[in-house]
Design a protein around this motif. Sequence first.
Motif, PDB file in Angstrom:
ATOM      1  N   ILE A  71      -6.503  -3.017  -2.947  1.00 51.79           N
ATOM      2  CA  ILE A  71      -6.320  -1.650  -3.460  1.00 51.79           C
ATOM      3  C   ILE A  71      -7.248  -1.400  -4.646  1.00 51.79           C
ATOM      4  O   ILE A  71      -7.927  -0.370  -4.730  1.00 51.79           O
ATOM      5  N   THR A  91      -6.604   8.007 -12.311  1.00 55.44           N
ATOM      6  CA  THR A  91      -6.186   6.600 -12.320  1.00 55.44           C
ATOM      7  C   THR A  91      -7.354   5.693 -12.700  1.00 55.44           C
ATOM      8  O   THR A  91      -8.408   5.740 -12.068  1.00 55.44           O
ATOM      9  N   ARG A 115       0.835  -1.209   0.000  1.00 50.68           N
ATOM     10  CA  ARG A 115       0.000   0.000   0.000  1.00 50.68           C
ATOM     11  C   ARG A 115       0.869   1.258   0.000  1.00 50.68           C
ATOM     12  O   ARG A 115       0.542   2.238  -0.665  1.00 50.68           O
ATOM     13  N   GLU A 116       1.974   1.208   0.733  1.00 51.10           N
ATOM     14  CA  GLU A 116       2.845   2.379   0.850  1.00 51.10           C
ATOM     15  C   GLU A 116       3.420   2.778  -0.511  1.00 51.10           C
ATOM     16  O   GLU A 116       3.597   3.959  -0.801  1.00 51.10           O
ATOM     17  N   HIS A 157       0.208   7.095  -5.344  1.00 41.69           N
ATOM     18  CA  HIS A 157       0.189   7.432  -6.776  1.00 41.69           C
ATOM     19  C   HIS A 157      -1.223   7.418  -7.366  1.00 41.69           C
ATOM     20  O   HIS A 157      -1.411   7.737  -8.545  1.00 41.69           O
ATOM     21  N   ILE A 158      -2.210   7.022  -6.577  1.00 39.34           N
ATOM     22  CA  ILE A 158      -3.583   6.979  -7.090  1.00 39.34           C
ATOM     23  C   ILE A 158      -4.172   8.387  -7.062  1.00 39.34           C
ATOM     24  O   ILE A 158      -4.056   9.095  -6.060  1.00 39.34           O
ATOM     25  N   ASN A 159      -4.765   8.801  -8.168  1.00 36.87           N
ATOM     26  CA  ASN A 159      -5.424  10.116  -8.223  1.00 36.87           C
ATOM     27  C   ASN A 159      -6.712  10.006  -9.038  1.00 36.87           C
ATOM     28  O   ASN A 159      -7.108   8.895  -9.425  1.00 36.87           O
ATOM     29  N   ILE A 210       2.091   2.001  -3.545  1.00 33.14           N
ATOM     30  CA  ILE A 210       1.112   2.211  -4.623  1.00 33.14           C
ATOM     31  C   ILE A 210       0.146   3.362  -4.327  1.00 33.14           C
ATOM     32  O   ILE A 210      -0.081   4.232  -5.177  1.00 33.14           O
ATOM     33  N   GLU A 211      -0.443   3.384  -3.131  1.00 28.74           N
ATOM     34  CA  GLU A 211      -1.564   4.306  -2.885  1.00 28.74           C
ATOM     35  C   GLU A 211      -1.221   5.782  -3.070  1.00 28.74           C
ATOM     36  O   GLU A 211      -2.074   6.549  -3.537  1.00 28.74           O
ATOM     37  N   GLU A 256     -10.919  -1.133  -3.376  1.00 27.51           N
ATOM     38  CA  GLU A 256     -11.211   0.077  -2.602  1.00 27.51           C
ATOM     39  C   GLU A 256     -11.214   1.337  -3.466  1.00 27.51           C
ATOM     40  O   GLU A 256     -11.973   2.269  -3.208  1.00 27.51           O
ATOM     41  N   HIS A 257     -10.333   1.363  -4.455  1.00 29.14           N
ATOM     42  CA  HIS A 257     -10.204   2.571  -5.284  1.00 29.14           C
ATOM     43  C   HIS A 257     -10.948   2.446  -6.617  1.00 29.14           C
ATOM     44  O   HIS A 257     -10.806   3.297  -7.487  1.00 29.14           O
TER      45      HIS A 257
END
Lengths: 400, 400
Positions: B190, B163, B152-153, B158-160, B155-156, B193-194
Amino acid sequence: MKFSSRIEACSLSPIRKFGPYLAEAQAKGRNVYQLNIGQPDIETPPVFLAAIRNYGSKVVGYAPSPGVNAYLEAAQEYYARLGYEVSCDDILATYGGSEALQILFSCILEDGDEVLVPEPYYPNYDTFIRVTGATIHPIPTDPAKGYRFATREQIEPHINAHTRALLITNPGNPTGVVLTPEERRVLADIAKEHNLFLISDEVYRELVYGGQKPSSMLEFPDLAENVVVIDSVSKRFSATGARVGAIISRNRELMGHAMKIAQGRLCATTLDQIGAAALYRTMTPEYYDGVRAEYQRRRDAVEAALRKIPGVQFAYPEGAFYVMVKLPVDDADQLQYFLLQEFEDHGDTVMYAPGDGFYAEPGKGRDEVRIAYVNQVEKLQRAIEVLGLGIQAYNARQKQ
Amino acid sequence: MKFSSRIEACSLSPIRKFGPYLAEAQAKGRNVYQLNIGQPDIETPPVFLAAIRNYGSKVVGYAPSPGVNAYLEAAQEYYARLGYEVSCDDILATYGGSEALQILFSCILEDGDEVLVPEPYYPNYDTFIRVTGATIHPIPTDPAKGYRFATREQIEPHINAHTRALLITNPGNPTGVVLTPEERRVLADIAKEHNLFLISDEVYRELVYGGQKPSSMLEFPDLAENVVVIDSVSKRFSATGARVGAIISRNRELMGHAMKIAQGRLCATTLDQIGAAALYRTMTPEYYDGVRAEYQRRRDAVEAALRKIPGVQFAYPEGAFYVMVKLPVDDADQLQYFLLQEFEDHGDTVMYAPGDGFYAEPGKGRDEVRIAYVNQVEKLQRAIEVLGLGIQAYNARQKQ
């Protein structure tokens, strides 16, 4: 999940969308004459499979990204015999004419761009163009004038700042229109003056029934930057499942861009290209004459059979193996559902490609259909007879 | 003529761009060890060509757009044997993994969208994503930590809002990283959730050397809407020229959109699908064991040979058949020109895939290369020895 707005604007192929209903009808024991798909019943020349059977290596490895050398050279010789000088570097092997179009459009189109296409047109053009974010700008034609389109008066009013290309199919699918030398020159002049790509889909090149010589837009040396020819072995050699085509262009910048995608997808299929090389190497003028004569017989049979159905209208197709027909019904889609789900005559029914998918404007072509004459004469005659009976039954039901 | 700004942002494949220099070197009589392309020398199982040789019809006709039934059923059985339940409707036959990616990206991406990809990554992803107008958003990794990325540290952050998907290759190309079950679950969480597509390119599934069971992201039934698996017969069966792959997804809406493009391009190649069906039907666990053992021997040989070159750094690859190596040189592109144009040792020289094409950021990976271990052990040993000598000669020349 979010999807691309471009794919959401695309449709299933009007030529293939009734596939599930076909399966249902066949499961009920119906014999369905399939006039919808351009799948010839003519034998693939045996050299194709022979060449693949003789493949000598134990590893079915990647082909070079530009294509198998033997295929590129054989294609080059084929164009040379027709009178067109191209180098192997002007030819990029693709998965059929379809991938040739996909690669080309990825190189030249993006959001907001327009491609001029005379309508009715091959519906898959629409899918390939839409996924780039561009759209088809249709050039309307008149069935009563044989769907001809190649005049300045018909085309130039549609050119605007967004126009990137003029895309034609010659001989025409679905209309059967074959361009005259004068018409080809008009198109070339328009493309040159307006700085447009002239994309010429010539997969039916040899299938011309008026004594014309097979032609290509490669004939204009002054159009090297503009002309892109789309070609394929599918129809010429009755090898639609072989998936071997080509982009042919003398525009070096275009071919450089196309190579980026060609390398990205690694290569077209190795064995099919080996088979295609054998086809181009060994097919004689007599072969093309024989195929042409067979389709001409079929065209004549379809024409005669259609004339027996009251109320149909169509233009006499000069090439390819399709005819666009206006039927005396309200909606060809509804008629197709009826034919597959309710109708039969002695166990027979029939499929065609509904016409509205061949037009850009919604609702246009709703009473038209495309018929592919890719079966034996007797089958075609019976299929058209069944279509006539189906129309009668459909219209009788509508009046109830 | 105007070209798409998207294609102008694309590059030639870093894996294939030295092709012309290879031809020159070979014309000079050099023996060039090609460590650049993942073209295995292992025999394609003879059932592939046997099935094609037995093709019974005289017409090589279109396949159904979703794929040849025998191929879809054989693939379904293959996934079932691995423990994954999918229906034939969840599988779409494509021209290799490449077209699977192209179709998928056309369905889910458009201008401004981003796809998260751990870098270094397979460079052709970049081409396929750029032509849609989207871009790769790289997830940086650390060679010293074995290029692992599934936390998670990492990858997350970088999610915007742009994405759309997380794209992974497992086992990894070019890194050889094989995800643990825990890492796969983190990625699944991930994605869920996203609300992202989780695109899992699993063409090297069986090539894992740490005793892991071949795995798939199809293992998560709760991820039916998110997971899209990309697959291919190319590497598994040493049949790279066969061009048969698949999109596998339980997302009905996605598969519906994909079918629009599949119908547009008509079908994947008929004969190759028939061959691929035979491969999936007849290959035993012992076959996969044998192929895996052979690549493991090669990996071990390459590792031992690389350790003899002073100054190289690499992570021990756990899967696929590549290793990413940091060389003690300023620029791997320049070294490659030198190796092909100036260097030879007893007539031998060597090719690799320069590393910068595997990174999004310009300049990154300039001293790295990808080596494919797809040749016999003795050849690989000699090739790495030649690479070491070439590095020596190149650096000696630089110092002059």
